[in-house]
Design a protein around this motif. Structure first.
Motif, PDB file in Angstrom:
ATOM      1  N   PHE A  31       0.841  -1.205   0.000  1.00 34.07           N
ATOM      2  CA  PHE A  31       0.000   0.000   0.000  1.00 34.07           C
ATOM      3  C   PHE A  31       0.876   1.255   0.000  1.00 34.07           C
ATOM      4  CE2 PHE A  31      -2.127   3.358   2.488  1.00 34.07           C
ATOM      5  CZ  PHE A  31      -3.209   3.590   1.650  1.00 34.07           C
ATOM      6  N   GLN A  32       1.935   1.234   0.817  1.00 32.15           N
ATOM      7  CA  GLN A  32       2.839   2.385   0.894  1.00 32.15           C
ATOM      8  C   GLN A  32       3.551   2.619  -0.443  1.00 32.15           C
ATOM      9  OE1 GLN A  32       5.272   1.196   4.177  1.00 32.15           O
ATOM     10  NE2 GLN A  32       3.829   1.927   5.740  1.00 32.15           N
ATOM     11  N   ARG A  33       3.900   1.538  -1.124  1.00 34.00           N
ATOM     12  CA  ARG A  33       4.540   1.664  -2.436  1.00 34.00           C
ATOM     13  C   ARG A  33       3.589   2.340  -3.420  1.00 34.00           C
ATOM     14  NH1 ARG A  33       9.113  -1.812  -2.614  1.00 34.00           N
ATOM     15  NH2 ARG A  33       9.089  -3.364  -0.943  1.00 34.00           N
ATOM     16  N   GLU A  34       2.319   1.937  -3.392  1.00 35.38           N
ATOM     17  CA  GLU A  34       1.330   2.519  -4.303  1.00 35.38           C
ATOM     18  C   GLU A  34       1.089   3.995  -3.976  1.00 35.38           C
ATOM     19  OE1 GLU A  34      -2.195   0.296  -4.787  1.00 35.38           O
ATOM     20  OE2 GLU A  34      -1.167  -1.455  -5.617  1.00 35.38           O
ATOM     21  N   VAL A  35       1.090   4.315  -2.665  1.00 34.61           N
ATOM     22  CA  VAL A  35       0.916   5.710  -2.248  1.00 34.61           C
ATOM     23  C   VAL A  35       2.066   6.560  -2.777  1.00 34.61           C
ATOM     24  CG1 VAL A  35       0.946   7.274  -0.260  1.00 34.61           C
ATOM     25  CG2 VAL A  35      -0.476   5.228  -0.207  1.00 34.61           C
ATOM     26  N   GLU A  36       3.269   6.022  -2.714  1.00 33.34           N
ATOM     27  CA  GLU A  36       4.446   6.758  -3.191  1.00 33.34           C
ATOM     28  C   GLU A  36       4.391   6.941  -4.704  1.00 33.34           C
ATOM     29  OE1 GLU A  36       8.137   8.800  -2.719  1.00 33.34           O
ATOM     30  OE2 GLU A  36       6.369   8.375  -1.490  1.00 33.34           O
ATOM     31  N   VAL A  37       3.926   5.922  -5.418  1.00 32.46           N
ATOM     32  CA  VAL A  37       3.778   6.037  -6.867  1.00 32.46           C
ATOM     33  C   VAL A  37       2.784   7.140  -7.205  1.00 32.46           C
ATOM     34  CG1 VAL A  37       2.850   4.901  -8.937  1.00 32.46           C
ATOM     35  CG2 VAL A  37       4.421   3.663  -7.434  1.00 32.46           C
ATOM     36  N   GLU A  38       1.661   7.178  -6.492  1.00 35.85           N
ATOM     37  CA  GLU A  38       0.645   8.206  -6.722  1.00 35.85           C
ATOM     38  C   GLU A  38       1.194   9.597  -6.414  1.00 35.85           C
ATOM     39  OE1 GLU A  38      -2.317   8.126  -8.025  1.00 35.85           O
ATOM     40  OE2 GLU A  38      -2.338   5.971  -8.371  1.00 35.85           O
ATOM     41  N   ARG A  39       2.005   9.692  -5.351  1.00 35.26           N
ATOM     42  CA  ARG A  39       2.588  10.990  -4.995  1.00 35.26           C
ATOM     43  C   ARG A  39       3.460  11.509  -6.124  1.00 35.26           C
ATOM     44  NH1 ARG A  39       7.043  13.322  -3.782  1.00 35.26           N
ATOM     45  NH2 ARG A  39       8.283  11.425  -3.975  1.00 35.26           N
ATOM     46  N   ILE A  40       4.275  10.637  -6.694  1.00 35.93           N
ATOM     47  CA  ILE A  40       5.166  11.035  -7.782  1.00 35.93           C
ATOM     48  C   ILE A  40       4.372  11.416  -9.025  1.00 35.93           C
ATOM     49  CG2 ILE A  40       6.946  10.203  -9.386  1.00 35.93           C
ATOM     50  CD1 ILE A  40       8.015   8.500  -7.049  1.00 35.93           C
ATOM     51  N   LEU A  41       3.354  10.633  -9.350  1.00 39.19           N
ATOM     52  CA  LEU A  41       2.539  10.905 -10.529  1.00 39.19           C
ATOM     53  C   LEU A  41       1.797  12.230 -10.416  1.00 39.19           C
ATOM     54  CD1 LEU A  41       1.028   7.346 -11.166  1.00 39.19           C
ATOM     55  CD2 LEU A  41       2.812   8.484 -12.521  1.00 39.19           C
ATOM     56  N   LYS A  42       1.417  12.592  -9.189  1.00 38.62           N
ATOM     57  CA  LYS A  42       0.690  13.844  -8.969  1.00 38.62           C
ATOM     58  C   LYS A  42       1.627  15.028  -8.736  1.00 38.62           C
ATOM     59  CE  LYS A  42      -3.387  11.550  -7.011  1.00 38.62           C
ATOM     60  NZ  LYS A  42      -4.196  11.334  -5.784  1.00 38.62           N
ATOM     61  N   GLY A  43       2.907  14.731  -8.589  1.00 33.78           N
ATOM     62  CA  GLY A  43       3.880  15.795  -8.330  1.00 33.78           C
ATOM     63  C   GLY A  43       4.057  16.707  -9.531  1.00 33.78           C
ATOM     64  N   PHE A  44       4.639  17.858  -9.258  1.00 33.41           N
ATOM     65  CA  PHE A  44       4.887  18.841 -10.331  1.00 33.41           C
ATOM     66  C   PHE A  44       6.164  18.445 -11.063  1.00 33.41           C
ATOM     67  CE2 PHE A  44       6.458  23.222 -11.541  1.00 33.41           C
ATOM     68  CZ  PHE A  44       5.622  23.319 -12.648  1.00 33.41           C
ATOM     69  N   LYS A  45       6.006  17.951 -12.273  1.00 38.34           N
ATOM     70  CA  LYS A  45       7.125  17.336 -13.002  1.00 38.34           C
ATOM     71  C   LYS A  45       8.226  18.315 -13.402  1.00 38.34           C
ATOM     72  CE  LYS A  45       4.128  13.670 -14.765  1.00 38.34           C
ATOM     73  NZ  LYS A  45       2.987  14.106 -13.940  1.00 38.34           N
ATOM     74  N   PHE A  46       7.930  19.625 -13.409  1.00 36.72           N
ATOM     75  CA  PHE A  46       8.957  20.597 -13.772  1.00 36.72           C
ATOM     76  C   PHE A  46       9.825  20.977 -12.563  1.00 36.72           C
ATOM     77  CE2 PHE A  46       5.749  22.061 -17.132  1.00 36.72           C
ATOM     78  CZ  PHE A  46       6.239  21.133 -18.042  1.00 36.72           C
ATOM     79  N   ASN A  47       9.498  20.427 -11.399  1.00 38.38           N
ATOM     80  CA  ASN A  47      10.294  20.707 -10.204  1.00 38.38           C
ATOM     81  C   ASN A  47      10.823  19.390  -9.633  1.00 38.38           C
ATOM     82  OD1 ASN A  47      11.465  21.505  -7.822  1.00 38.38           O
ATOM     83  ND2 ASN A  47       9.773  22.810  -7.177  1.00 38.38           N
ATOM     84  N   PRO A  48      12.049  19.010  -9.987  1.00 39.03           N
ATOM     85  CA  PRO A  48      12.629  17.746  -9.515  1.00 39.03           C
ATOM     86  C   PRO A  48      12.671  17.636  -7.989  1.00 39.03           C
ATOM     87  CG  PRO A  48      13.934  18.656 -11.289  1.00 39.03           C
ATOM     88  CD  PRO A  48      12.953  19.712 -10.904  1.00 39.03           C
ATOM     89  N   HIS A  81       1.749  -1.505  -8.706  1.00 37.33           N
ATOM     90  CA  HIS A  81       0.947  -0.415  -9.266  1.00 37.33           C
ATOM     91  C   HIS A  81       1.112  -0.397 -10.791  1.00 37.33           C
ATOM     92  CE1 HIS A  81      -0.675   3.542 -10.069  1.00 37.33           C
ATOM     93  NE2 HIS A  81      -1.002   3.702  -8.805  1.00 37.33           N
ATOM     94  N   ALA A  82      -0.003  -0.271 -11.513  1.00 38.01           N
ATOM     95  CA  ALA A  82       0.024  -0.320 -12.978  1.00 38.01           C
ATOM     96  C   ALA A  82       0.908   0.763 -13.584  1.00 38.01           C
ATOM     97  CB  ALA A  82      -1.391  -0.209 -13.521  1.00 38.01           C
ATOM     98  N   ARG A  83       1.027   1.909 -12.891  1.00 38.53           N
ATOM     99  CA  ARG A  83       1.802   3.027 -13.444  1.00 38.53           C
ATOM    100  C   ARG A  83       3.159   3.184 -12.754  1.00 38.53           C
ATOM    101  NH1 ARG A  83      -1.855   8.253 -13.746  1.00 38.53           N
ATOM    102  NH2 ARG A  83      -0.077   8.955 -15.008  1.00 38.53           N
ATOM    103  N   ALA A  84       3.593   2.130 -12.090  1.00 40.30           N
ATOM    104  CA  ALA A  84       4.900   2.170 -11.422  1.00 40.30           C
ATOM    105  C   ALA A  84       6.034   2.462 -12.409  1.00 40.30           C
ATOM    106  CB  ALA A  84       5.153   0.866 -10.679  1.00 40.30           C
ATOM    107  N   PRO A  85       6.030   1.871 -13.620  1.00 42.19           N
ATOM    108  CA  PRO A  85       7.100   2.182 -14.586  1.00 42.19           C
ATOM    109  C   PRO A  85       7.139   3.662 -14.950  1.00 42.19           C
ATOM    110  CG  PRO A  85       5.952   0.191 -15.237  1.00 42.19           C
ATOM    111  CD  PRO A  85       5.152   0.787 -14.112  1.00 42.19           C
ATOM    112  N   GLU A  86       5.952   4.272 -15.094  1.00 36.80           N
ATOM    113  CA  GLU A  86       5.878   5.697 -15.428  1.00 36.80           C
ATOM    114  C   GLU A  86       6.437   6.550 -14.296  1.00 36.80           C
ATOM    115  OE1 GLU A  86       2.478   9.116 -16.409  1.00 36.80           O
ATOM    116  OE2 GLU A  86       1.941   6.986 -16.377  1.00 36.80           O
TER     117      GLU A  86
END
Length: 226
Positions: A31-48, A81-86
């Motif tokens: 669950f924590q891994r999926e939460v982290e994936v979602e956090r990254i996907l929702k993050g602002f991609k122009f700010n590393p 998570h299905a979008r883990a590679p992304e």
């Protein structure tokens, strides 16, 4: 002795309880891994910094360490998570951008400008450090304000960058069209010159025929007058 044996056996966890504990821990980790994936996907991609969830003052070693931790945690081989590679690719690009000295300097310049503007909006000196007590109890927090304004400036910077690329492509297209027209004109001229040369004998022959005919007419006219 019987009582002692009974006490010892009761203090030892049953095998099914151990299995349940492992399952619960495994589910929590997943669950924590999926939460982290979602956090990254929702993050602002122009700010590393936002993607890595790390401070702008982080050292190169701290950035690499944080990247390793997160990358191992959300690696597609470990995360279902299905979008883990992304998310993994986004994280990798963020680390790459921060490892690039020129790119990080450009990013830091934008963030420093955002920090300056936030402090000015708070009527504070631009040299005010983030540890200043005046920034502690802000609502929204100074960190949130900084990230929000940084996002605005980075979006504007990206729009300018894309516009410049678009304009360059348009200019390159016009230049290419101009060169193509020049090539076509040279090609047409070469073909016309070639055709002119090929018809030269015919033109010369026609002129000779015309000249000879005129001579005969003049001679015949002179004979009649004499």
């Amino acid at each position: 002795m019987a009582t002692s044996k009974s006490t010892a056996s009761s203090s030892k966890p049953a095998s099914d309880e151990v299995d349940i504990d492992k399952i619960l821990k495994s589910e929590a980790s997943a669950f924590q891994r999926e939460v982290e994936v979602e956090r990254i996907l929702k993050g602002f991609k122009f700010n590393p910094y936002d993607i890595l969830d790390i401070k702008e003052t982080a050292t190169a070693d701290e950035i690499k360490k944080k990247y390793r931790q997160i990358s191992l945690f959300i690696h597609p081989d470990k995360c279902t998570h299905a979008r883990a590679p992304e998310a993994f690719d986004i994280l990798k690009k963020a680390e790459s951008d921060l490892s690039d000295k020129a790119k990080r300097e450009e990013l830091d310049a934008v963030i420093n400008e955002a920090r300056k503007q936030v402090l000015i909006s708070l009527k504070l000196p631009v040299s005010t450090p983030e540890t200043d007590p005046q920034l502690e109890d802000l609502e929204p927090s100074f960190k949130v304000r900084l990230r929000t304004y940084s996002k605005q400036l980075l979006v504007e910077e990206e729009v300018r960058r894309r516009t410049a690329i678009k304009n360059n492509l348009a200019n390159e297209g016009l230049e290419a069209k101009k060169k193509e027209d020049e090539v076509s004109q040279r090609k047409r001229k070469a073909e016309d010159d070639k055709l002119w040369e090929e018809n030269r004998e015919q033109r010369v022959g026609s002129w000779r025929t015309f000249a000879n005919t005129n001579k005969k007419k003049k001679k015949a006219k002179n004979s009649l007058l004499g």
